[in-house]
Design a protein around this motif. Structure first.
Motif, PDB file in Angstrom:
ATOM      1  N   ASP A 148      56.262-105.483 -22.601  1.00  0.00           N
ATOM      2  CA  ASP A 148      55.986-106.146 -21.322  1.00  0.00           C
ATOM      3  C   ASP A 148      57.157-105.892 -20.376  1.00  0.00           C
ATOM      4  OD1 ASP A 148      55.252-107.724 -19.192  1.00  0.00           O
ATOM      5  OD2 ASP A 148      54.729-109.476 -20.422  1.00  0.00           O
ATOM      6  N   LEU A 149      56.902-105.090 -19.326  1.00  0.00           N
ATOM      7  CA  LEU A 149      57.906-104.786 -18.296  1.00  0.00           C
ATOM      8  C   LEU A 149      57.426-105.262 -16.919  1.00  0.00           C
ATOM      9  CD1 LEU A 149      58.781-101.119 -19.374  1.00  0.00           C
ATOM     10  CD2 LEU A 149      59.957-103.223 -20.037  1.00  0.00           C
ATOM     11  N   SER A 150      56.522-106.202 -16.890  1.00  0.00           N
ATOM     12  CA  SER A 150      55.885-106.618 -15.639  1.00  0.00           C
ATOM     13  C   SER A 150      56.835-107.403 -14.735  1.00  0.00           C
ATOM     14  CB  SER A 150      54.650-107.465 -15.939  1.00  0.00           C
ATOM     15  OG  SER A 150      55.003-108.633 -16.669  1.00  0.00           O
ATOM     16  N   PHE A 151      56.586-107.306 -13.434  1.00  0.00           N
ATOM     17  CA  PHE A 151      57.294-108.084 -12.410  1.00  0.00           C
ATOM     18  C   PHE A 151      58.812-107.958 -12.512  1.00  0.00           C
ATOM     19  CE2 PHE A 151      53.256-110.427 -12.934  1.00  0.00           C
ATOM     20  CZ  PHE A 151      52.769-110.312 -11.644  1.00  0.00           C
ATOM     21  N   SER A 152      59.313-106.788 -12.781  1.00  0.00           N
ATOM     22  CA  SER A 152      60.758-106.626 -12.917  1.00  0.00           C
ATOM     23  C   SER A 152      61.338-105.639 -11.914  1.00  0.00           C
ATOM     24  CB  SER A 152      61.117-106.189 -14.350  1.00  0.00           C
ATOM     25  OG  SER A 152      61.022-107.287 -15.220  1.00  0.00           O
TER      26      SER A 152
END
Length: 956
Positions: A148-152
């Motif tokens: 999970d690499l979301s919203f970064s």
């Protein structure tokens, strides 16, 4: 309600995957309790410390990363059997903590993480790794099952090396726009996805996939896929069908915000009969509501909002026995609300939780009874339709209802306590813009505790509704225009103290603003158009917008406003007196200030400028109106510290002196300048023409002299069309996609011979009004280059010479007034080209020759008065015919008699001309009327004597 947030089912999938990873025999992991035999691997500890070195950790999220045993560190999980790090969970949050610092990690992601080769689970979501790409080495964690690499805040290309993660079951790369200068991550080739054959959850929301036409065949190679989210990916194609679909396990499909722009059917997703959650809103689908929906009997959530679908929902929707949520916002059903309720699946009516149907052109009245109760309904939105009739009593039986939106319809009737008796869980009540009367006894205690109350334009008055006193957790309260004529009760200020958005405008509410106002939580407060009195107290700390206009507020402005973040302050139409205090300069965020129509006096002195001496950025004011006060002194020096100023209105004060040259240099953004009805004198400074954005210039009723600068042609705001758009989120107008202007007050403009009222549309007005001054010389030919002008008024000056021949170039002009000057020569024939013209005044000049005809000139009202006072004019609409006879010989006796007549007529006309100049000034300067009244008597007497003398000579 945000339909894009993770649903319970999606969270469950993530937890299931997490659990599956944890339960793996060899790699079961936990943070060790005391006494465990196995500790973390030394090499992996070193890898984690090297990773931490590359990070910025202002919130001290990694403060526990110390000591020998990394398995005790926050976010680090190890295998119980081997001690290897198998999970790294460092999810941040952008919401910020109590100290205002966001709980995020930033900086670089070190390749030292490659030392964690046993990792199964990696979550770096909701951090701020801005200005870096997703590292290519992420594709080297071959045992990874959850990423999970979301919203970064990643930028750049999504590395195709992620295709090496063949064991991956969960992949979330969701991105979201983070403001100017941020470029969404992109991918030009997603073939690497086809190698992730174990993938169950794929989220690439916000990733730019605009260059990929054939994306569906790649996705179709993922047979185990259950969740697919490709929202806002700039996809342009959606195939009609899939020849052989492998997506038989797909349960969630989110394609929201792509632009397919095709008919609603055929489309490949209608064949996915195992779907439970389908979101195809904002995708440009058009045509009838698709019948194929009735085949997806497993559907639980159906979101079709913001498309161009037309017609009533199909009758086969009765097959959807699992339906819980239906979103159909802003489509065109164009049918009866009763018929729609009949077509809802009766087999799922007790499961239905959300019914979102605003702005669907629904008509008729809500059914008086329901065949089956909507016992689980939590959200009902029927706003912005054409509903009529009463609110039915069954609304009060929706015991699980939390949100009720019926606003912006044409509903009427009475709602009483019975309508609300069963709504214990209600949080949002929005009934605004209807004709509903809400009645309740003074002793009624509501069963609910509301957060949102919007009842604007309903009938609540004449007394304050006492049931509001029990609503102590309200976030937003709107009781505007509700016929309340009562005095504000003390309990209301207590109940409203926690309200952040408070609107009681347009009632007849009396009372005094409380001294405790500074302790209120208000961010935006609108008390306008009431009868509130008393002085302005210190304002709430968090206040950003205050509208107290059209009240009876008195006294001086406060010496300490409070509210350091105030952006909008509207105090016009009150009886505020005294000078403008220096405390105004402490409001560094203030953008819109309107103090017009008060009793403010004195000069705006340099002490205000000194207040800003330590701040080179000055004030943030964009819109400033001080008109209709008693302010005096020279042009305010304070304005040198307002470089962002766009609107400036100083009309009807006692300002005097010359206009400073620095206006054109310091106020480079100025678009609207109105100095009407003051005592300015001297020339129009050439530097003023440096204001290239200037589109509204009003210097009327002053004593400006000299000529019009020819460089006025540099004001491109009058020569070129400006692109103006409206930002609905901020209620502001945007000029040329650059500047934001918030203008809310009514704006009177003298045009077409009368004052006309403008509101927000004033931004489209292009105006040049120099009337009632002492300007001389000719009208420069450059004036004809101001082709965007809608109003041109040069009347009551001393202009001479001819009207510019190319005056007909002003094709947008609607009102043209050149009266009461000394213009001579013929009227240019090009005047007939002004097809937008609706008002023309050329009276009382020395114009001669034949009046041009044709086009718009023949349609103007009161044609004769347009040309009166020009003895040399002839032809229709005047009675004097144009003669072809030669001019009389000089020295002729008859001409001598005519010369005498002309002499006395000229003398009388000169007196009348001078008298009208005074009258013109008196019309807008009532304070001068009394002191100069005797001059009127003398002038009148002189005109009478002269006229009597003339008549005596002619009769003799």
């Amino acid at each position: 309600m945000d339909m894009l947030q993770l649903s319970c089912s999606q969270i469950a999938i993530a937890l299931l995957l997490f659990t599956q990873v944890k339960s793996t025999t060899e790699e079961t992991f936990a943070q060790y309790p005391n006494g465990t035999l196995t500790k973390c691997i030394t090499g992996e500890r070193s890898a984690l410390l090297a990773f931490r070195e590359g990070l910025s950790d202002r919130a001290n999220l990694l403060s526990s990363w110390k000591g020998d045993d990394c398995c005790r560190w926050k976010g680090v999980y190890c295998s119980k059997r081997t001690g290897h790090v198998v999970s790294l969970d460092l999810q941040g949050t952008h919401r910020g903590s109590g100290n205002g610092i966001a709980q995020v990690l930033a900086g670089n992601i070190s390749s030292s993480l490659l030392g964690l080769q046993h990792m199964r689970y990696l979550d770096l979501s909701r951090n701020r790794f801005d200005k870096i790409e997703v590292p290519e080495f992420m594709g080297s964690f071959h045992k990874l099952r959850y990423l999970d690499l979301s919203f970064s805040w990643f930028i750049g290309r999504i590395p195709p090396q992620l295709g090496n993660l063949s064991n991956l079951r969960y992949l979330n790369l969701e991105a979201s726009y983070q403001g100017p200068g941020y470029f969404l991550p992109y991918s030009t080739d997603i073939n690497w996805l086809s190698r992730l054959t174990s993938l169950e959850h794929l989220d690439m929301t916000g990733i730019n996939l605009s260059t990929i036409a054939h994306w569906l065949p790649v996705v179709n190679m993922l047979p185990t896929l259950k969740v697919l989210r490709l929202s806002a990916c700039q996809l342009r194609s959606s195939p009609d069908s899939l020849p052989l679909s492998n997506l038989t396990s797909l349960e969630t499909l989110d394609l929201m915000g792509n632009d397919f722009h095709k008919r609603s059917t055929p489309n490949w997703f209608w064949d996915l009969t195992s779907l439970k959650h389908l979101d195809i809103s904002f995708t440009g689908l058009y045509g009838p509501f698709p019948d194929e929906i009735g085949n997806i009997t497993s559907i639980v959530e159906l979101e079709l909002s913001r498309n161009n679908l037309v017609g009533m929902i199909p009758s086969n929707m009765k097959n959807l026995c699992n339906l819980e949520k239906l979103g159909y916002y802003r489509n065109n059903i164009n049918g009866s609300i009763t018929e729609l309720f009949h077509r809802l699946p009766s087999c799922s009516v007790n499961k239905l939780q959300l019914l979102n149907l605003p702005d669907c052109n629904l008509t008729g009245s809500l059914p008086t009874t329901l065949v089956e109760p909507l016992s689980n309904l939590t959200w009902l939105d029927l706003s912005d339709n054409k509903l009529t009739g009463h609110v039915p009593f069954w609304i009060g039986e929706l015991t699980k209802l939390r949100t009720l939106y019926l606003n912006s319809n044409s509903m009427d009737g009475v709602m009483h306590e019975g309508h609300f008796s069963g709504l214990d869980m209600l949080k949002d009540l929005v009934l605004s813009d209807n004709s509903i009367t809400i009645t309740a006894s003074s002793t009624w205690v509501p069963p609910f505790s509301l957060a949102l109350i919007h009842l604007g334009s309903c009938q609540l008055g004449p007394k304050f509704p006492t049931w509001l006193r029990w609503q102590t957790q309200v976030f937003s309260l709107d009781i505007s225009n509700t016929s309340i004529t009562d005095m504000v009760p003390d309990w209301f200020w207590i109940a409203a103290s926690s309200v952040q958005f408070l609107n009681i405008r347009n009632n007849q509410i009396t009372g005094v603003l409380p001294l405790t106002m500074e302790f209120m939580s208000g961010e935006e407060v609108d008390f306008s158009s009431n009868k509130l009195t008393g002085p302005i107290p210190k304002l709430p700390m968090n206040l950003t917008r205050l509208d107290l206009s059209r009240n009876n507020v008195v006294g001086p402005l406060p010496s300490d406003f409070g509210a350091p973040g105030l952006r909008t302050l509207l105090l016009y139409n009150n009886t505020i007196s005294g000078a403008i205090p220096a405390s105004l300069c402490k409001l560094r965020s203030l953008e819109l200030l309107d103090l017009s129509r008060n009793n403010l006096n004195g000069s705006i002195t340099d002490c205000l400028v000194n207040e800003l001496s330590t701040n080179m950025t000055g004030l943030s004011i964009v819109n400033l109106s001080l008109r209709n006060n008693n302010l005096s002194g020279g042009f305010p020096s304070l304005l040198q510290k307002c470089p962002q100023l766009i609107f400036l209105d100083l009309e009807d004060n006692h300002f005097l002196g010359t206009l400073p040259a620095w206006i054109g240099e310091k106020l480079s953004s100025l678009s609207f300048l109105r100095l009407r009805s003051n005592m300015f004198y001297g020339h129009i400074p050439v530097e003023l023409m440096k204001l290239v954005n200037l589109q509204f210039l009003d210097l009327a009723y002053n004593n400006i002299s000299g000529s019009i600068p020819r460089s006025i042609v540099n004001c491109t705001g009058m020569t070129q069309t400006r692109h103006i758009s409206y930002d609905a989120f901020t209620s502001q107008f945007r000029f040329d996609e650059n500047e934001l202007v918030d203008y809310t007050e009514n704006f009177m403009v003298l045009t077409k011979g009368q004052e006309r009222l403008y509101t927000g549309e004033i931004i489209y007005m292009v105006n040049l009004d120099l009337s009632c001054n002492s300007l001389t010389g000719g009208i420069p030919t450059e004036i004809s280059a101001l082709v965007e002008l809608k109003n041109l008024n040069l009347s009551w000056n001393n202009f001479n010479g001819k009207i510019p021949e190319n005056i007909g170039s002003l094709l947008q002009v609607e009102s043209l007034d050149l009266s009461q000057n000394y213009l001579s020569g013929e009227i240019p024939s090009s005047l007939s080209a002004l097809t937008s013209l609706s008002h023309l005044n050329l009276s009382y000049n020395n114009l001669s020759g034949k009046i041009p005809t044709g086009n718009q000139l023949q349609t103007l009202e009161d044609l004769a008065s347009i040309y009166i006072g020009n003895p040399g004019l002839c032809g229709p609409p005047l009675l004097s015919k144009c003669s072809s006879q030669p001019e009389p010989i000089p020295g002729n006796h008859a001409d001598a008699s005519n010369d005498a007549v002309s002499f006395y007529l000229g003398m009388g006309y000169g007196y009348v001309m001078g008298l009208w100049v005074v009258f013109c000034t008196f019309l807008f300067k009532r304070k001068w009327r009394v002191s100069w009244y005797s001059l009127y008597d003398q002038a009148y007497a002189q005109v009478a004597v002269t006229w009597a003398s003339f008549r005596g000579k002619t009769n003799g």
